[in-house]
Scaffold this motif. Sequence first.
Motif, PDB file in Angstrom:
ATOM      1  N   UNK A  66       0.843  -1.175  -0.051  1.00  0.00           N
ATOM      2  CA  UNK A  66      -0.079  -0.028  -0.129  1.00  0.00           C
ATOM      3  C   UNK A  66       0.949   1.217   0.165  1.00  0.00           C
ATOM      4  N   UNK A  67       0.604   2.331  -0.998  1.00  0.00           N
ATOM      5  CA  UNK A  67       1.487   3.528  -0.768  1.00  0.00           C
ATOM      6  C   UNK A  67       0.382   4.385  -0.259  1.00  0.00           C
ATOM      7  N   UNK A  68       1.403   5.241   0.784  1.00  0.00           N
ATOM      8  CA  UNK A  68       0.625   6.482   1.290  1.00  0.00           C
ATOM      9  C   UNK A  68       1.128   7.632   0.889  1.00  0.00           C
ATOM     10  N   UNK A  69       0.280   8.631   0.806  1.00  0.00           N
ATOM     11  CA  UNK A  69       0.632  10.082   0.663  1.00  0.00           C
ATOM     12  C   UNK A  69       0.777  10.688   1.972  1.00  0.00           C
ATOM     13  N   UNK A  70       1.872  11.185   2.626  1.00  0.00           N
ATOM     14  CA  UNK A  70       1.741  11.792   4.129  1.00  0.00           C
ATOM     15  C   UNK A  70       1.517  13.229   4.189  1.00  0.00           C
ATOM     16  N   UNK A  71       1.168  13.742   5.467  1.00  0.00           N
ATOM     17  CA  UNK A  71       1.247  15.055   5.465  1.00  0.00           C
ATOM     18  C   UNK A  71       2.317  15.918   4.969  1.00  0.00           C
ATOM     19  N   UNK A 125      -4.993  14.335  15.639  1.00  0.00           N
ATOM     20  CA  UNK A 125      -6.083  15.523  15.033  1.00  0.00           C
ATOM     21  C   UNK A 125      -5.393  16.607  14.108  1.00  0.00           C
ATOM     22  N   UNK A 126      -4.131  16.826  14.731  1.00  0.00           N
ATOM     23  CA  UNK A 126      -3.199  17.888  13.850  1.00  0.00           C
ATOM     24  C   UNK A 126      -2.869  17.133  12.613  1.00  0.00           C
ATOM     25  N   UNK A 127      -2.641  15.826  12.703  1.00  0.00           N
ATOM     26  CA  UNK A 127      -2.207  15.388  11.090  1.00  0.00           C
ATOM     27  C   UNK A 127      -3.606  15.289  10.182  1.00  0.00           C
ATOM     28  N   UNK A 157      -3.609  17.275   6.646  1.00  0.00           N
ATOM     29  CA  UNK A 157      -4.262  16.558   5.514  1.00  0.00           C
ATOM     30  C   UNK A 157      -5.503  17.428   4.815  1.00  0.00           C
ATOM     31  N   UNK A 158      -6.215  18.086   5.462  1.00  0.00           N
ATOM     32  CA  UNK A 158      -7.510  18.832   5.090  1.00  0.00           C
ATOM     33  C   UNK A 158      -6.920  19.967   4.409  1.00  0.00           C
ATOM     34  N   UNK A 159      -6.039  20.622   5.092  1.00  0.00           N
ATOM     35  CA  UNK A 159      -5.302  21.686   4.373  1.00  0.00           C
ATOM     36  C   UNK A 159      -4.553  21.584   2.958  1.00  0.00           C
TER      37      UNK A 159
END
Length: 314
Positions: free
Chosen positions: A216-221, A305-307, A311-313
């Motif tokens: 699985x590939x993840x795009x991180x913050x 929560x900060x992460x 991700x939202x921004x």
Amino acid sequence: MESIIFWNCRGARKREASLYLREVVKDYKGFFVGLTETKISSFDRSDVNQIIGNEWDYFNHPSSGTSGGILILWKKDFASFEMVDHSLQVVVGQLNINALGKWNIATVYGGKDAQTRRSLWSKLENYMSADEPCIIGGDFNCILSKEDKRGGKRFYLSKGSKDMKNFMINNDFHDIGFVGPRYTWCNNKEGNSRIWEGLDRCLLNSKAIHNVPMAKVRHLPRIASDHAPISINLVEYQNQKSSFFRFEDTWKTYPATWNIILKAWKKLDYGSNAEILQRKLRRSIKALYYWNKNKCRDLNLLRDEMKKDINVTN
């Protein structure tokens, strides 16, 4: 889960980049890291220790002045890496993973234009064999479709995009999708001038996909750079309960921990001196573990929560 991580860090010696890299490696159990645009011309053992720790080995392709640079890091007790070829745009090598055998791996920092990237595709074709599992990851400086871009000029299928697609088709490389934010790069401008693009990717050939079908590939913050790190997990852990406790350095920063240790240490024990010492140590660490689990849960929740907000921004 054990992971390979690629990241255009925009300066590997930046303190914030080092701190975030350590966090990513810890959270995703990274054992191989390909850093691009390091802006480092010379690099030694002390630099590695400062950036990521002394349990890591490295290979550095130097930057040209203050631009470019590719740094390869691997955890010595989990894998070994043998460099095969390197240039301004790519470091190619063989990664021998203890649990999964030998893999061809390339860390890419693609040139800004299609003409420059042609030498990249040529070099990758020479070393990425369809008979062996291969992974190519990094900042390709190229997007393949309109879905890879938001803002700025309208996407069109340029010569550079066609070259990259042809390379993938002709050499059996695949984008297996991702979890996380769609775009991995942002120009960080305001309003209508802001542009997002998916410049960073991880490509696998069919042999690699066959070996790790659950990869699985993840795009991180996106933190400490205008590029997001990407990770790909290769080994899934069995659901096993840990048979040991580990002392965490952060426990020492809380005054309450001293009282916890004092209380655990004062209990009467029996047996030889060695047995008594072992019992006191085990009891103290166990008490600290459960205190940490109960009292510091809010810190972990706050971090998560900060992460999510990041991700939202993004």
